[in-house]
Design an enzyme around this catalytic site. Structure first.
Site, PDB file in Angstrom:
ATOM      1  N   SER A 125       0.842  -1.192   0.000  1.00 34.99           N
ATOM      2  CA  SER A 125       0.000   0.000   0.000  1.00 34.99           C
ATOM      3  C   SER A 125       0.885   1.253   0.000  1.00 34.99           C
ATOM      4  CB  SER A 125      -0.941  -0.044   1.208  1.00 34.99           C
ATOM      5  OG  SER A 125      -1.966   0.913   1.095  1.00 34.99           O
ATOM      6  N   ASP A 394      -8.773  -5.764  -5.146  1.00 32.26           N
ATOM      7  CA  ASP A 394      -8.363  -4.595  -4.360  1.00 32.26           C
ATOM      8  C   ASP A 394      -8.807  -3.312  -5.062  1.00 32.26           C
ATOM      9  OD1 ASP A 394      -7.126  -2.766  -2.722  1.00 32.26           O
ATOM     10  OD2 ASP A 394      -5.095  -3.221  -3.418  1.00 32.26           O
ATOM     11  N   HIS A 421      -5.806  -6.632  -1.055  1.00 34.84           N
ATOM     12  CA  HIS A 421      -4.731  -5.687  -0.776  1.00 34.84           C
ATOM     13  C   HIS A 421      -3.443  -6.408  -0.384  1.00 34.84           C
ATOM     14  CE1 HIS A 421      -3.836  -1.500  -0.613  1.00 34.84           C
ATOM     15  NE2 HIS A 421      -3.599  -1.438   0.680  1.00 34.84           N
TER      16      HIS A 421
END
Length: 476
Positions: A125, A394, A421
């Site tokens: 991320s 995601d 994710h």
């Protein structure tokens, strides 16, 4: 472990230091090995230490020293006491955080007495975004990066432009039959927002909402503005569930809180909205919505009522608050909804209103183009040795690198159709789909390649450099 690091790496006028936390595991380290370095992002670093299984599983094979570095202002790496922290946020930047990591890597190489030890970065991320930018800015300190679910192309000024409605579209796809959920789910969610808006116009309607959603006494609805806040809070649950749509139970998206979310939590939430007759009974529809969002907000299954002014736990709330500051100062990402191609409502991105909100909340004025100007947007030809992975479940994936940029410089994209994710960075699990196993194999291939290249690279002699310097000066 703790280390002193400068509060401001870029000003000689401010020598203030604070204590940064990091963790080291040397169980598998052997001379001639490598450093696997987790590039901490917007949470307590223990969350990443306990979930980044790819590092732990590969460490024995590559004699790797494992390092997990905490991002400044998050977790316990606070530069100021709690009462003073929000008054001194100006040093919470990606540039300062990367400088923390750069100086830490330099120190680790000195401690190992191996200035050329290969360093492989891992980040998911925002951590993957930092990893991408770190490799661009400090290539001499990090030999390669595995960047999972790194939405580096979600900013204004991208060419071609980022689809700011794509996040909501992927959340909706996860909540549809295409994503494995009940066919009626997305339509029922969309209808629930209409019901909230309609009932929110009157006192009696707001009472119906409060009863159906089991709102706590302190979260009663005093007007339509409160209903809007409630709606946004409820919608946020779907965003988190989609990010954490893993094929096995996981507590990652709830900051490690127990018990974990169920496997494929979007599908679990949609089971409560599977009846296509729910729109005919508005209170029943809202009760079903309450149960659905409760998969996230009441994953502990012990809440007697809901407060739409709170997240699932205090840690998640703090992380969101501080990320809000970073959003307003440097991470000015674009988001919209249209209520047609997604299951939400019409809400185009309003830059002016967002800027005003940042001024009101944090007293800062965003620079909407700065991320693209600073990091280059899609112009990454000068970079090298980065693998970007993205799972198509995601909602951040449309803002990530989905195609190879150039194989010659190891700028590689890995797609995981059944992944949420940065699923590939997690510990291996029997329920993992074949695509994530293949992704990890690709990532390991490049990790091994980068380590071999770093160890085989000719090292310049300092004495040779000193001898050549006068000649170079004379030539000028």
């Amino acid at each position: 472990m703790w280390r002193p690091t400068r509060l401001d790496h870029f000003s000689e006028a401010n020598p203030t230091e604070f204590q940064q936390r990091y963790f080291v595991c040397d169980r598998h380290w052997r001379a001639g090995g490598a450093i696997f370095f987790y590039i901490g992002n917007e949470a307590d670093v223990l969350l990443y230490l306990n979930n980044t299984g790819l590092m732990w599983e590969l460490a024995p094979k590559y004699d790797a020293l494992l390092v997990f570095a905490e991002h400044r202002y998050y977790g316990q790496s606070k530069p100021f006491h709690a009462k003073e922290l929000c008054k001194n946020m100006q040093w919470l930047t990606s540039e300062q955080a990367m400088a923390d990591y750069a100086t830490l890597i330099w120190e680790l190489r000195e401690q190992l007495e191996d200035p050329d030890v290969p360093v492989i970065g891992f980040g998911g991320s925002y951590g993957g975004m930092l990893g991408t930018w770190f490799r661009c800015k400090y290539p001499h300190l990090m030999d390669g990066v595995v960047a999972g679910s790194a939405p580096i192309w979600t900013y204004k000024g991208e060419r071609p432009a980022y689809d700011d409605g794509s996040f909501a579209k992927v959340v909706t796809r996860d909540a549809s039959a295409e994503g494995g959920s009940s066919p009626a789910c997305a339509g029922n969610v969309r209808e629930a927002w209409r019901v909230l808006k309609h009932l929110g116009k009157t006192g009696q309607g707001r009472k119906t909402i409060a009863e159906a959603l089991q709102l706590c006494e302190e979260s009663q609805l005093d007007g339509e503005a409160d209903v809007t806040v409630l709606r946004d809070w409820a919608a946020s649950a779907w965003d988190y569930l989609a990010m954490g749509d893993y094929p096995w139970p996981s507590s990652y998206i709830v900051n490690g809180a127990q018990p974990p979310l169920p496997a494929f939590p979007v599908r679990a939430a949609c089971q409560h909205l599977a009846d296509d007759g729910l729109p005919d009974d508005p209170p029943a529809l809202l009760r079903a919505l309450r149960s659905a969002i409760g998969v996230f907000y009441n994953h502990t299954q012990d809440l007697p009522c809901f407060s739409f002014k709170q997240g699932p736990n205090p840690e998640t709330d703090e992380d969101a608050d501080f990320w809000g500051y970073q959003y307003c100062t440097e991470q000015f990402q674009l988001f919209s909804k249209d209520g047609v191609n997604d299951m939400f409502w019409k809400e185009p991105f309003d830059e002016k209103a967002t800027v005003e909100g940042c001024k009101a909340t944090w007293g800062v004025t965003p620079r909407p183009l700065w991320a693209t100007i600073q990091w280059g947007g899609r112009r990454l030809e000068a970079a090298s040795n980065i693998v970007w992975s993205n799972g198509l479940l995601d909602p951040w994936s449309p803002g990530g690198v989905l195609q190879n940029i150039t194989g010659a410089k190891d700028l590689v994209a890995v797609i995981i159709p059944e992944g949420a994710h940065h699923l590939d960075l997690m510990f291996s699990n029997p329920a993992d789909p074949p695509s994530v196993r293949k992704a990890r194999a690709v990532e390991e291939h490049y990790i091994a390649k980068w380590i071999s290249e770093a160890r085989g690279r000719p090292q310049p002699s300092l004495m040779q450099g000193s001898a050549q310097q006068p000649a170079a000066l004379a030539a000028q």
